[in-house]
Scaffold this motif. Structure first.
Motif, PDB file in Angstrom:
ATOM      1  N   VAL A  87       0.808  -1.237   0.000  1.00  0.00           N
ATOM      2  CA  VAL A  87       0.000   0.000   0.000  1.00  0.00           C
ATOM      3  C   VAL A  87       0.834   1.275   0.000  1.00  0.00           C
ATOM      4  CG1 VAL A  87      -1.990  -1.102   1.111  1.00  0.00           C
ATOM      5  CG2 VAL A  87      -0.293   0.093   2.534  1.00  0.00           C
ATOM      6  N   HIS A  88       2.147   1.138  -0.075  1.00  0.00           N
ATOM      7  CA  HIS A  88       2.986   2.347  -0.113  1.00  0.00           C
ATOM      8  C   HIS A  88       4.248   2.055  -0.923  1.00  0.00           C
ATOM      9  CE1 HIS A  88       5.047   5.794   2.404  1.00  0.00           C
ATOM     10  NE2 HIS A  88       5.359   5.851   1.123  1.00  0.00           N
ATOM     11  N   VAL A  89       4.198   2.412  -2.205  1.00  0.00           N
ATOM     12  CA  VAL A  89       5.370   2.281  -3.070  1.00  0.00           C
ATOM     13  C   VAL A  89       5.522   3.591  -3.865  1.00  0.00           C
ATOM     14  CG1 VAL A  89       4.969  -0.194  -3.374  1.00  0.00           C
ATOM     15  CG2 VAL A  89       4.165   1.398  -5.137  1.00  0.00           C
ATOM     16  N   HIS A  90       6.628   3.688  -4.614  1.00  0.00           N
ATOM     17  CA  HIS A  90       6.800   4.785  -5.561  1.00  0.00           C
ATOM     18  C   HIS A  90       7.142   4.183  -6.911  1.00  0.00           C
ATOM     19  CE1 HIS A  90       6.140   7.858  -2.623  1.00  0.00           C
ATOM     20  NE2 HIS A  90       6.811   7.081  -1.776  1.00  0.00           N
ATOM     21  N   ALA A  91       6.171   4.224  -7.796  1.00  0.00           N
ATOM     22  CA  ALA A  91       6.298   3.554  -9.100  1.00  0.00           C
ATOM     23  C   ALA A  91       6.392   4.571 -10.224  1.00  0.00           C
ATOM     24  CB  ALA A  91       5.105   2.630  -9.313  1.00  0.00           C
ATOM     25  N   ASP A 111       0.744   3.605  -5.325  1.00  0.00           N
ATOM     26  CA  ASP A 111       1.778   4.636  -5.313  1.00  0.00           C
ATOM     27  C   ASP A 111       1.328   5.714  -4.332  1.00  0.00           C
ATOM     28  OD1 ASP A 111       4.202   5.972  -7.027  1.00  0.00           O
ATOM     29  OD2 ASP A 111       2.764   7.447  -6.279  1.00  0.00           O
ATOM     30  N   ALA A 112       2.201   5.993  -3.361  1.00  0.00           N
ATOM     31  CA  ALA A 112       1.806   6.892  -2.270  1.00  0.00           C
ATOM     32  C   ALA A 112       2.330   8.302  -2.506  1.00  0.00           C
ATOM     33  CB  ALA A 112       2.287   6.344  -0.935  1.00  0.00           C
ATOM     34  N   GLY A 113       1.625   9.024  -3.364  1.00  0.00           N
ATOM     35  CA  GLY A 113       1.855  10.460  -3.471  1.00  0.00           C
ATOM     36  C   GLY A 113       2.969  10.904  -4.383  1.00  0.00           C
ATOM     37  N   ILE A 181      -5.723  10.238  -0.796  1.00  0.00           N
ATOM     38  CA  ILE A 181      -4.872  11.428  -0.880  1.00  0.00           C
ATOM     39  C   ILE A 181      -3.700  11.261   0.079  1.00  0.00           C
ATOM     40  CG2 ILE A 181      -4.814  13.951  -0.515  1.00  0.00           C
ATOM     41  CD1 ILE A 181      -6.589  12.994  -2.885  1.00  0.00           C
ATOM     42  N   LYS A 182      -2.525  11.674  -0.370  1.00  0.00           N
ATOM     43  CA  LYS A 182      -1.316  11.586   0.458  1.00  0.00           C
ATOM     44  C   LYS A 182      -0.876  12.982   0.867  1.00  0.00           C
ATOM     45  CE  LYS A 182       2.651   9.679   2.045  1.00  0.00           C
ATOM     46  NZ  LYS A 182       3.824   9.349   1.240  1.00  0.00           N
ATOM     47  N   ALA A 183      -0.488  13.102   2.141  1.00  0.00           N
ATOM     48  CA  ALA A 183       0.056  14.372   2.630  1.00  0.00           C
ATOM     49  C   ALA A 183       1.322  14.109   3.411  1.00  0.00           C
ATOM     50  CB  ALA A 183      -0.977  15.090   3.501  1.00  0.00           C
ATOM     51  N   THR A 237       1.338   6.642   7.906  1.00  0.00           N
ATOM     52  CA  THR A 237       2.457   5.821   7.451  1.00  0.00           C
ATOM     53  C   THR A 237       3.746   6.288   8.119  1.00  0.00           C
ATOM     54  OG1 THR A 237       3.545   4.806   5.530  1.00  0.00           O
ATOM     55  CG2 THR A 237       3.051   7.157   5.356  1.00  0.00           C
ATOM     56  N   HIS A 238       4.749   5.399   8.119  1.00  0.00           N
ATOM     57  CA  HIS A 238       5.995   5.609   8.874  1.00  0.00           C
ATOM     58  C   HIS A 238       5.693   5.628  10.374  1.00  0.00           C
ATOM     59  CE1 HIS A 238       7.474   6.255   4.921  1.00  0.00           C
ATOM     60  NE2 HIS A 238       7.066   7.493   4.811  1.00  0.00           N
ATOM     61  N   MET A 239       4.862   4.705  10.799  1.00  0.00           N
ATOM     62  CA  MET A 239       4.373   4.658  12.182  1.00  0.00           C
ATOM     63  C   MET A 239       5.483   4.489  13.216  1.00  0.00           C
ATOM     64  SD  MET A 239       2.769   0.806  12.069  1.00  0.00           S
ATOM     65  CE  MET A 239       2.463   0.600  13.818  1.00  0.00           C
ATOM     66  N   SER A 298       6.399  -1.283   1.769  1.00  0.00           N
ATOM     67  CA  SER A 298       7.842  -1.159   1.525  1.00  0.00           C
ATOM     68  C   SER A 298       8.314   0.286   1.367  1.00  0.00           C
ATOM     69  CB  SER A 298       8.210  -1.939   0.264  1.00  0.00           C
ATOM     70  OG  SER A 298       7.655  -1.305  -0.879  1.00  0.00           O
ATOM     71  N   ASP A 299       7.449   1.180   0.849  1.00  0.00           N
ATOM     72  CA  ASP A 299       7.891   2.525   0.441  1.00  0.00           C
ATOM     73  C   ASP A 299       9.064   2.397  -0.529  1.00  0.00           C
ATOM     74  OD1 ASP A 299       8.062   5.266   0.229  1.00  0.00           O
ATOM     75  OD2 ASP A 299       8.941   5.583   2.210  1.00  0.00           O
ATOM     76  N   LEU A 300       8.984   1.380  -1.370  1.00  0.00           N
ATOM     77  CA  LEU A 300      10.107   1.086  -2.288  1.00  0.00           C
ATOM     78  C   LEU A 300      10.213   2.139  -3.388  1.00  0.00           C
ATOM     79  CD1 LEU A 300      12.330  -0.985  -3.043  1.00  0.00           C
ATOM     80  CD2 LEU A 300      10.649  -2.140  -4.451  1.00  0.00           C
TER      81      LEU A 300
HETATM   82 ZN   LIG Z   1       6.795   7.118   0.377  1.00  0.00          ZN
END
Ligand SMILES: [Zn+2]
Length: 397
Positions: A87-91, A111-113, A181-183, A237-239, A298-300
């Motif tokens: 639920v959190h990648v950068h593609a 893709d998270a933002g 939405i990502k902030a 995220t980044h808890m 992953s926030d990959l």
């Molecule tokens: Zn990220």
């Protein structure tokens, strides 16, 4: 709700035994035999065969004759789990195309933002051509995150870039791709205006019933001030960020407001990433107090491919090291991940009748180094590796 009703029809008994087949027995397209099938949504964990027909899960049973299938895969010694959901990648980058995520077992990702209202067509184009399912959290900043040289990222010293009207226009036009939405609320992005940026993100999301994912860590305001604004279904995220204004007080105890936020339905996501997003000390302290992620992501991005993150199975393995059971870990990247966004309803499970997205994993024994964002590491004795991927009923790895 819909899923619960559906499961009730397909599954009988508390032992998680699938019953019947929902498709004709005229022959299956593909059979996966002899693996340990883990489907957290159904509480199922047993050696079983999985049959696929017409791109859907057709049947799960202790043995299904291979003669009933056009092709088969021997999954003996492997784990057979629902296609992984990150639920959190950068593609956003050509150097890390969706096919590479798919090769690591990720059949669905968010893709998270990476992009905002003014440049979201760039990433929608990537999503349209992706061999896996790519959906988007649109950045509240109209240019998104790392939009490129010469372009100012997000909103740094002004609120202007968090344009609510432009956000609404983009969702109206591209709603099929946008799941929330990502902030980014860190001071490096939002300055002193984290609460105002968050308010704008909620204004963008609210009319469409979408969740907001906030990126915490070194925010201007204490986390309880931000949590007070979030709505049930919103995501932190980044808890496990160890930077100021995280989930723990100075004595390492969970803040009561964090516990209350979870009770209210606010979701907490891991988000491995590379910089200042987590360390082992915070993760271990929080886990020791029972505060585990709802989703493990992953926030990959491109540099993460070669360091710390590597792939989602590696990130999941860090939570085995933290003491979670295998089914608990798998749930965080399948059923729990699907439950985060209404557009992912029906995914993250092996329920007969649902899309046949399946990941085959090996749980390997050995010595494995698991690194946090501060060069801290733990040596684990088990690591998950992807050994096969089926997407929409097609074997792709
Ligand atoms: Zn990220």
């Amino acid at each position: 709700m819909k899923r619960r009703n559906f499961l009730a029809k397909c599954i009988i008994g508390s032992a998680g035994v699938y019953t019947g087949r929902v498709l004709p027995a005229s022959g299956f397209d593909l059979l996966i035999t002899g693996g340990r099938v883990i489907d957290p949504a159904a509480g199922f964990d047993a050696i079983a065969d999985v049959a696929i027909s017409g791109g859907l899960i057709a049947e799960i049973a202790p043995t299904i004759p291979a003669s009933n299938a056009a092709a088969s895969v021997d999954a003996g010694g492997m784990l057979v789990v629902p296609g992984l959901i990150d639920v959190h990648v950068h593609a956003r980058d050509a150097a890390l195309p969706p096919a590479e995520f798919l090769a690591t077992g990720v059949t669905t990702m968010v893709d998270a933002g990476s992009r905002g209202a003014l440049n979201i067509p760039q990433i929608i184009d990537i999503a349209r051509h992706a061999p896996n399912r790519l959906r988007l959290l649109m950045n509240v900043g109209v240019l998104g995150n790392n939009p490129g040289p010469n372009a100012r990222s997000e909103f740094l010293d002004s609120l202007e870039a968090a344009d609510v009207a432009k956000g609404h226009e983009a969702i109206e036009r591209y709603g099929e791709w946008i799941v929330g939405i990502k902030a980014r609320l860190s001071r490096g992005v939002s300055g002193q205006r984290d609460l105002q940026v968050l308010q704008r993100a909620i204004e963008v999301a609210e009319p469409f019933g979408l969740p907001v994912m906030i990126h915490i860590g070194d925010t201007a305001h204490p986390l309880p001030d931000l949590l007070a604004v979030l709505r049930p279904g919103d995501i932190v995220t980044h808890m496990y960020a160890p930077t100021p204004n995280g989930i723990l007080n100075a004595e390492g105890q969970l803040l009561p407001e964090v516990i209350a936020a979870r009770e209210k339905g606010i979701r907490f996501d891991f988000g491995n990433g590379l910089n200042e997003h987590w360390n082992w000390e915070v993760a271990e302290r929080a886990a020791g107090q029972g505060f585990l992620p709802d989703t493990i992501s992953s926030d990959l991005n491109v540099p993460g491919r070669a360091s710390q993150v590597f792939d989602l199975p590696n990130v999941l393995s860090k939570f085995l090291q933290l003491g979670m059971t295998l089914p608990e870990v798998i749930a965080r990247a399948t059923s729990n991940a699907a439950a985060t966004f209404r557009q992912l309803d029906g995914l993250g499970t092996l329920t007969p009748g649902e899309i046949a997205d399946i990941t085959l994993l090996e749980l390997a024994d050995g010595e494995f180094e698991f690194t946090d964002n501060y060069q801290g590491s733990r040596t684990g004795s088990q690591r998950l590796f992807t050994r096969g991927v089926i997407a929409g009923g097609q074997q792709v790895v």
